[in-house]
Design an enzyme around this catalytic site. Structure first.
Site, PDB file in Angstrom:
ATOM      1  N   SER A   1       1.558  -4.462   7.316  1.00 26.10           N
ATOM      2  CA  SER A   1       2.317  -5.332   6.276  1.00 26.10           C
ATOM      3  C   SER A   1       3.372  -4.110   6.559  1.00 26.10           C
ATOM      4  O   SER A   1       2.947  -2.661   6.843  1.00 26.10           O
ATOM      5  CB  SER A   1       1.821  -5.608   4.346  1.00 26.10           C
ATOM      6  OG  SER A   1       2.942  -4.869   3.619  1.00 26.10           O
TER       7      SER A   1
ATOM      8  N   TYR B   1      -4.380  -1.362  -1.573  1.00 32.19           N
ATOM      9  CA  TYR B   1      -4.105  -2.002  -0.832  1.00 32.19           C
ATOM     10  C   TYR B   1      -3.347  -1.516  -0.042  1.00 32.19           C
ATOM     11  O   TYR B   1      -3.176  -2.045   1.261  1.00 32.19           O
ATOM     12  CB  TYR B   1      -3.247  -3.702  -1.158  1.00 32.19           C
ATOM     13  CG  TYR B   1      -2.699  -4.680  -0.080  1.00 32.19           C
ATOM     14  CD1 TYR B   1      -3.408  -5.202  -0.011  1.00 32.19           C
ATOM     15  CD2 TYR B   1      -1.548  -4.426  -0.386  1.00 32.19           C
ATOM     16  CE1 TYR B   1      -2.911  -6.203   1.776  1.00 32.19           C
ATOM     17  CE2 TYR B   1      -0.665  -4.880   0.952  1.00 32.19           C
ATOM     18  CZ  TYR B   1      -1.403  -5.404   1.723  1.00 32.19           C
ATOM     19  OH  TYR B   1      -0.789  -6.643   2.640  1.00 32.19           O
TER      20      TYR B   1
ATOM     21  N   LYS C   1      -4.496  -0.796   4.718  1.00 39.00           N
ATOM     22  CA  LYS C   1      -3.372  -1.580   5.725  1.00 39.00           C
ATOM     23  C   LYS C   1      -3.045   0.255   6.575  1.00 39.00           C
ATOM     24  O   LYS C   1      -3.414   0.342   8.320  1.00 39.00           O
ATOM     25  CB  LYS C   1      -2.116  -1.878   5.546  1.00 39.00           C
ATOM     26  CG  LYS C   1      -2.352  -3.007   4.993  1.00 39.00           C
ATOM     27  CD  LYS C   1      -2.881  -4.348   5.735  1.00 39.00           C
ATOM     28  CE  LYS C   1      -3.362  -6.068   4.596  1.00 39.00           C
ATOM     29  NZ  LYS C   1      -4.337  -6.883   5.574  1.00 39.00           N
TER      30      LYS C   1
HETATM   31  P1  NAD Z   1      -5.357 -15.017   2.261  1.00 40.71           P
HETATM   32  O1  NAD Z   1      -5.904 -14.445   0.992  1.00 40.71           O
HETATM   33  O2  NAD Z   1      -4.394 -16.251   2.057  1.00 40.71           O
HETATM   34  O3  NAD Z   1      -5.683 -15.278   3.161  1.00 40.71           O
HETATM   35  C1  NAD Z   1      -6.559 -14.134   3.617  1.00 40.71           C
HETATM   36  C2  NAD Z   1      -8.056 -15.057   3.743  1.00 40.71           C
HETATM   37  O4  NAD Z   1      -8.714 -14.085   4.231  1.00 40.71           O
HETATM   38  C3  NAD Z   1      -8.192 -15.924   3.554  1.00 40.71           C
HETATM   39  O5  NAD Z   1      -8.590 -17.009   3.796  1.00 40.71           O
HETATM   40  C4  NAD Z   1      -9.457 -15.182   2.386  1.00 40.71           C
HETATM   41  O6  NAD Z   1     -11.121 -16.340   2.312  1.00 40.71           O
HETATM   42  C5  NAD Z   1     -10.287 -14.167   3.511  1.00 40.71           C
HETATM   43  N1  NAD Z   1     -10.925 -13.149   3.323  1.00 40.71           N
HETATM   44  C6  NAD Z   1     -11.054 -12.112   3.020  1.00 40.71           C
HETATM   45  N2  NAD Z   1     -11.664 -11.688   2.902  1.00 40.71           N
HETATM   46  C7  NAD Z   1     -12.889 -11.786   3.578  1.00 40.71           C
HETATM   47  C8  NAD Z   1     -14.183 -11.262   4.290  1.00 40.71           C
HETATM   48  N3  NAD Z   1     -14.558 -10.784   3.487  1.00 40.71           N
HETATM   49  N4  NAD Z   1     -15.166 -12.526   4.880  1.00 40.71           N
HETATM   50  C9  NAD Z   1     -14.174 -13.542   5.610  1.00 40.71           C
HETATM   51  N5  NAD Z   1     -12.682 -13.675   5.157  1.00 40.71           N
HETATM   52  C10 NAD Z   1     -12.034 -13.568   4.111  1.00 40.71           C
HETATM   53  O7  NAD Z   1      -3.657 -13.991   2.391  1.00 40.71           O
HETATM   54  P2  NAD Z   1      -2.499 -14.282   3.569  1.00 40.71           P
HETATM   55  O8  NAD Z   1      -1.280 -14.172   2.884  1.00 40.71           O
HETATM   56  O9  NAD Z   1      -2.647 -15.417   4.316  1.00 40.71           O
HETATM   57  O10 NAD Z   1      -2.725 -12.700   4.464  1.00 40.71           O
HETATM   58  C11 NAD Z   1      -3.257 -12.507   5.881  1.00 40.71           C
HETATM   59  C12 NAD Z   1      -3.398 -11.446   6.186  1.00 40.71           C
HETATM   60  O11 NAD Z   1      -2.070 -10.476   5.967  1.00 40.71           O
HETATM   61  C13 NAD Z   1      -4.441 -10.247   4.920  1.00 40.71           C
HETATM   62  O12 NAD Z   1      -4.660  -9.289   5.762  1.00 40.71           O
HETATM   63  C14 NAD Z   1      -2.971  -9.859   3.725  1.00 40.71           C
HETATM   64  O13 NAD Z   1      -2.711  -8.770   3.444  1.00 40.71           O
HETATM   65  C15 NAD Z   1      -1.937  -9.784   5.846  1.00 40.71           C
HETATM   66  N6  NAD Z   1      -0.665 -10.119   4.894  1.00 40.71           N
HETATM   67  C16 NAD Z   1      -0.263 -10.823   3.584  1.00 40.71           C
HETATM   68  C17 NAD Z   1       1.714 -10.666   3.273  1.00 40.71           C
HETATM   69  C18 NAD Z   1       1.688 -11.893   2.648  1.00 40.71           C
HETATM   70  O14 NAD Z   1       2.485 -11.400   2.105  1.00 40.71           O
HETATM   71  N7  NAD Z   1       0.941 -12.624   2.423  1.00 40.71           N
HETATM   72  C19 NAD Z   1       2.117  -9.466   3.585  1.00 40.71           C
HETATM   73  C20 NAD Z   1       2.320  -8.176   4.415  1.00 40.71           C
HETATM   74  C21 NAD Z   1       0.586  -8.316   5.095  1.00 40.71           C
HETATM   75  C1  UD1 Z   2       4.424  -7.284  -2.496  1.00 45.20           C
HETATM   76  C2  UD1 Z   2       3.397  -6.400  -1.826  1.00 45.20           C
HETATM   77  C3  UD1 Z   2       3.188  -6.053  -0.646  1.00 45.20           C
HETATM   78  C4  UD1 Z   2       2.821  -6.462   0.057  1.00 45.20           C
HETATM   79  C5  UD1 Z   2       3.934  -8.271  -0.327  1.00 45.20           C
HETATM   80  C6  UD1 Z   2       2.872  -9.242   0.222  1.00 45.20           C
HETATM   81  C7  UD1 Z   2       4.178  -4.478  -3.879  1.00 45.20           C
HETATM   82  C8  UD1 Z   2       5.055  -3.176  -4.798  1.00 45.20           C
HETATM   83  N1  UD1 Z   2       4.428  -4.841  -2.701  1.00 45.20           N
HETATM   84  O1  UD1 Z   2       5.732  -6.902  -1.521  1.00 45.20           O
HETATM   85  O2  UD1 Z   2       2.604  -4.287  -0.433  1.00 45.20           O
HETATM   86  O3  UD1 Z   2       2.663  -6.462   1.571  1.00 45.20           O
HETATM   87  O4  UD1 Z   2       4.217  -8.534  -1.528  1.00 45.20           O
HETATM   88  O5  UD1 Z   2       1.573  -9.412  -0.390  1.00 45.20           O
HETATM   89  O6  UD1 Z   2       3.212  -5.441  -5.048  1.00 45.20           O
HETATM   90  N2  UD1 Z   2       9.470 -10.739  -8.047  1.00 45.20           N
HETATM   91  C9  UD1 Z   2       9.668 -10.717  -9.658  1.00 45.20           C
HETATM   92  N3  UD1 Z   2       9.291 -11.548 -10.334  1.00 45.20           N
HETATM   93  C10 UD1 Z   2       7.853 -11.703 -10.079  1.00 45.20           C
HETATM   94  C11 UD1 Z   2       7.587 -11.811  -8.858  1.00 45.20           C
HETATM   95  C12 UD1 Z   2       8.399 -10.807  -8.151  1.00 45.20           C
HETATM   96  O7  UD1 Z   2      11.116 -10.441  -9.932  1.00 45.20           O
HETATM   97  O8  UD1 Z   2       8.024 -12.522 -10.620  1.00 45.20           O
HETATM   98  C13 UD1 Z   2      10.262  -9.450  -7.108  1.00 45.20           C
HETATM   99  C14 UD1 Z   2       9.305  -8.382  -6.935  1.00 45.20           C
HETATM  100  O9  UD1 Z   2       9.627  -7.579  -7.770  1.00 45.20           O
HETATM  101  C15 UD1 Z   2       9.997  -7.645  -5.839  1.00 45.20           C
HETATM  102  C16 UD1 Z   2      10.492  -8.853  -5.372  1.00 45.20           C
HETATM  103  O10 UD1 Z   2      10.566  -9.906  -5.750  1.00 45.20           O
HETATM  104  O11 UD1 Z   2      11.709  -6.994  -6.267  1.00 45.20           O
HETATM  105  C17 UD1 Z   2       9.561  -9.670  -4.263  1.00 45.20           C
HETATM  106  O12 UD1 Z   2       8.113  -9.516  -4.459  1.00 45.20           O
HETATM  107  P1  UD1 Z   2       6.758  -9.950  -3.941  1.00 45.20           P
HETATM  108  O13 UD1 Z   2       6.931 -11.512  -3.594  1.00 45.20           O
HETATM  109  O14 UD1 Z   2       5.691  -9.721  -5.018  1.00 45.20           O
HETATM  110  O15 UD1 Z   2       6.978  -8.990  -2.699  1.00 45.20           O
HETATM  111  P2  UD1 Z   2       6.792  -7.252  -2.325  1.00 45.20           P
HETATM  112  O16 UD1 Z   2       7.089  -6.780  -3.680  1.00 45.20           O
HETATM  113  O17 UD1 Z   2       8.239  -6.623  -1.351  1.00 45.20           O
END
Ligand code: NAD
Ligand code: UD1
Length: 339
Positions: A124, A150, A154
Site C-alpha cells: 500500500s 495496519y 504492510k
Molecule cells: P478484501 O478484504 O476485500 O480482501 C481480502 C481477502 O482476504 C478477503 O476475502 C478476506 O476474507 C481474506 N482473508 C483475510 N485474512 C485471511 C486469512 N487469514 N486467511 C484466508 N483469507 C483471509 O480487501 P481488498 O480490498 O481486496 O484488499 C486486498 C489486499 O490489498 C489486502 O491485503 C489489502 O490490505 C491490500 N490493499 C487494499 C487497498 C484497498 O484500498 N482496497 C489498498 C492498499 C492495499
Molecule cells: C485509507 C488508509 C490506507 C489504506 C487505504 C485503502 C487511512 C489513514 N488510510 O487510505 O492506509 O491503504 O485506505 O484501504 O485510513 N473520506 C471522507 N469521508 C469518508 C471517508 C473518507 O471524507 O467517509 C476522505 C478521507 O479523509 C480521505 C479520502 O476521503 O481524505 C480518501 O479516504 P479513504 O478512501 O479512506 O482512503 P485513504 O485515507 O487514502
C-alpha cells in the site's frame, strides 16, 4: 500458469482473478471469507466462463496450506489475504499483526517446501509514511513512519519479503504499492462489498447514493489543498487487476525484489470525487463537512512511471468510468453479495 490467490474472494482478488483467467491462466483461490463470500468466485466463473479451484481455509493454517500447495502445481502466489481496516487495526493491533504477518510467513514456508519461487504482494502507498516523503511518491523513497498498525504490517511484510529474497536467490518478489482502488467490473457483477460502515470514501458515497446512509461526512475542509479537502490517487480496480497480470509475468522472468506503484499519477480531492460521482451518474450525494480524520495526510499520489516503463502497464479507465462502474455495481447489488 497456475496462480494461487490468497484472499482471492475479496475485492481486488476477484477482479484480478478475472484478469488472469481472461489471459489464459488458471487460478486457485484460498480464502476464509472473513471479509468476503464464495459468491464472488461464482460470479468470476460466470463472467469468464472458466472454473476456479477454491478452498475455504485460513492462510495461517500451515498444514492445510501445505496440502493445497501439494495438490496444485503452483507457479506464482499473489497474497491479498489481509485485514485492512485502519481504525480497527488501532483497536486490535495483535489481531492485525497476527493475521497479516502470519499469512505471509506461512505462504513463504509453503513455497520453500514445495519449490514455488514467485510472490506478488498487495502492499500500500501507506508505507511511504506520514511526513518523511513528499508526493509524488517514488519507489526509490525509503519507507516512512506509519500512522497505524495496519500500515506497519504492510511495511514489515515488505521487509520480510525483501529479506527472504536476499537469502533465497531463487525467489522473485514483486511488491505492488496500491494507491486508492475504486470502481468495479463494468458488468456490475463483482465489486467492493464492505461489511458494516464503510471506512473508505467511494463505498461510502455509493451507499449514500443507494439510500443505505443519509449523507457523507467529508473529513476536513481546511487542508492546504486548492479546495481544502484531501487529495488522493484513485485507480480503477480493473486497471489495478491488469497490473497484477503484468506483475506475475515480470516475477517469473526475474529474481530478487522489485517494487511498483500502482496509481494513475493524478490526484483528485474529496470534493472532486463527490462532484464526479454526481455528474457521471446524475444522482445527488448529500454531504456535510466534519472534523479531520486522525492519520489522514493532505495529499499524496503516485509517480507511476516505473510500472509504465518496466512492466509496460498503463491505466486506461477515467474518473468517470470509476464513478459509473461503482454505481453500476452498487445499484445492481444494493446489499452487496447478500441477497
Ligand atoms: P478484501 O478484504 O476485500 O480482501 C481480502 C481477502 O482476504 C478477503 O476475502 C478476506 O476474507 C481474506 N482473508 C483475510 N485474512 C485471511 C486469512 N487469514 N486467511 C484466508 N483469507 C483471509 O480487501 P481488498 O480490498 O481486496 O484488499 C486486498 C489486499 O490489498 C489486502 O491485503 C489489502 O490490505 C491490500 N490493499 C487494499 C487497498 C484497498 O484500498 N482496497 C489498498 C492498499 C492495499
Ligand atoms: C485509507 C488508509 C490506507 C489504506 C487505504 C485503502 C487511512 C489513514 N488510510 O487510505 O492506509 O491503504 O485506505 O484501504 O485510513 N473520506 C471522507 N469521508 C469518508 C471517508 C473518507 O471524507 O467517509 C476522505 C478521507 O479523509 C480521505 C479520502 O476521503 O481524505 C480518501 O479516504 P479513504 O478512501 O479512506 O482512503 P485513504 O485515507 O487514502
Amino acid at each position: 500458469m497456475k496462480i494461487l490467490l490468497a484472499g482471492g474472494a475479496g475485492y481486488i482478488g476477484s477482479h484480478t482473478a478475472v484478469a488472469l483467467l481472461e489471459a489464459g491462466h488458471e487460478v486457485v483461490v484460498v480464502d476464509n471469507y472473513c471479509n468476503s463470500c464464495a459468491e464472488s468466485i461464482k460470479r468470476v466463473e460466470e463472467l469468464t466462463g472458466k472454473s476456479v479451484v477454491s478452498y475455504e481455509a485460513d492462510v495461517k493454517d500451515k498444514a492445510k496450506m501445505l496440502e493445497i500447495f501439494q495438490a496444485n502445481s503452483i507457479d506464482c502466489v499473489i497474497h491479498f489475504a489481509g485485514l485492512k481496516a485502519v481504525g480497527e487495526s488501532v483497536q486490535k493491533p495483535i489481531l492485525y499483526y497476527r493475521n497479516n504477518i502470519d499469512t505471509t510467513l506461512t505462504l513463504l514456508e509453503c513455497m520453500a517446501e514445495t519449490g514455488v519461487h514467485n510472490f506478488v504482494f498487495s502492499s500500500s502507498a501507506t508505507v511511504y509514511g506520514d511526513s518523511s516523503n513528499n508526493p509524488p511518491y517514488e519507489e526509490s523513497m525509503e519507507r516512512g513512519k506509519c500512522s497505524n498498525p495496519y500500515g506497519w504490517t504492510k511495511s514489515m511484510m515488505e521487509q520480510i519479503l525483501q529479506d527472504a529474497a536476499v537469502a533465497n536467490k531463487e525467489l522473485s518478489v514483486v511488491l505492488l504499492r496500491y494507491f486508492n482502488p475504486i470502481g468495479a467490473h463494468p458488468s456490475g457483477r463483482i465489486g467492493e462489498d464492505p461489511q458494516g460502515i464503510p471506512n473508505n470514501l467511494m463505498p461510502y458515497i455509493a451507499q449514500v447514493a443507494v439510500g443505505r446512509r443519509d449523507k457523507l461526512t467529508i473529513f476536513g475542509d481546511d487542508y492546504p489543498t486548492p479546495d481544502g479537502t484531501c487529495r488522493r490517487d484513485y485507480i480503477h480496480v480493473m486497471d489495478l487487476a491488469a497490473g497484477h497480470l503484468q506483475a506475475v509475468e515480470f516475477a517469473v522472468q526475474n529474481k530478487g525484489t522489485e517494487i511498483f506503484n500502482l496509481g494513475t499519477g493524478t490526484p483528485y480531492s474529496v470534493l472532486e470525487i463527490v462532484r464526479a460521482f454526481e455528474n457521471s451518474n446524475g444522482i445527488k450525494v448529500p454531504f456535510e463537512f466534519g472534523p479531520r480524520r486522525a492519520g489522514d495526510l493532505p495529499a499524496f499520489w503516485a509517480d507511476a512511471s516505473k510500472a509504465r516503463e518496466v512492466l509496460g502497464w498503463r491505466t486506461t479507465y477515467t474518473l468517470e468510468d470509476m464513478c459509473k462502474d461503482t454505481w453500476n455495481w452498487q445499484k445492481n447489488n444494493p446489499q452487496g453479495y447478500r441477497k
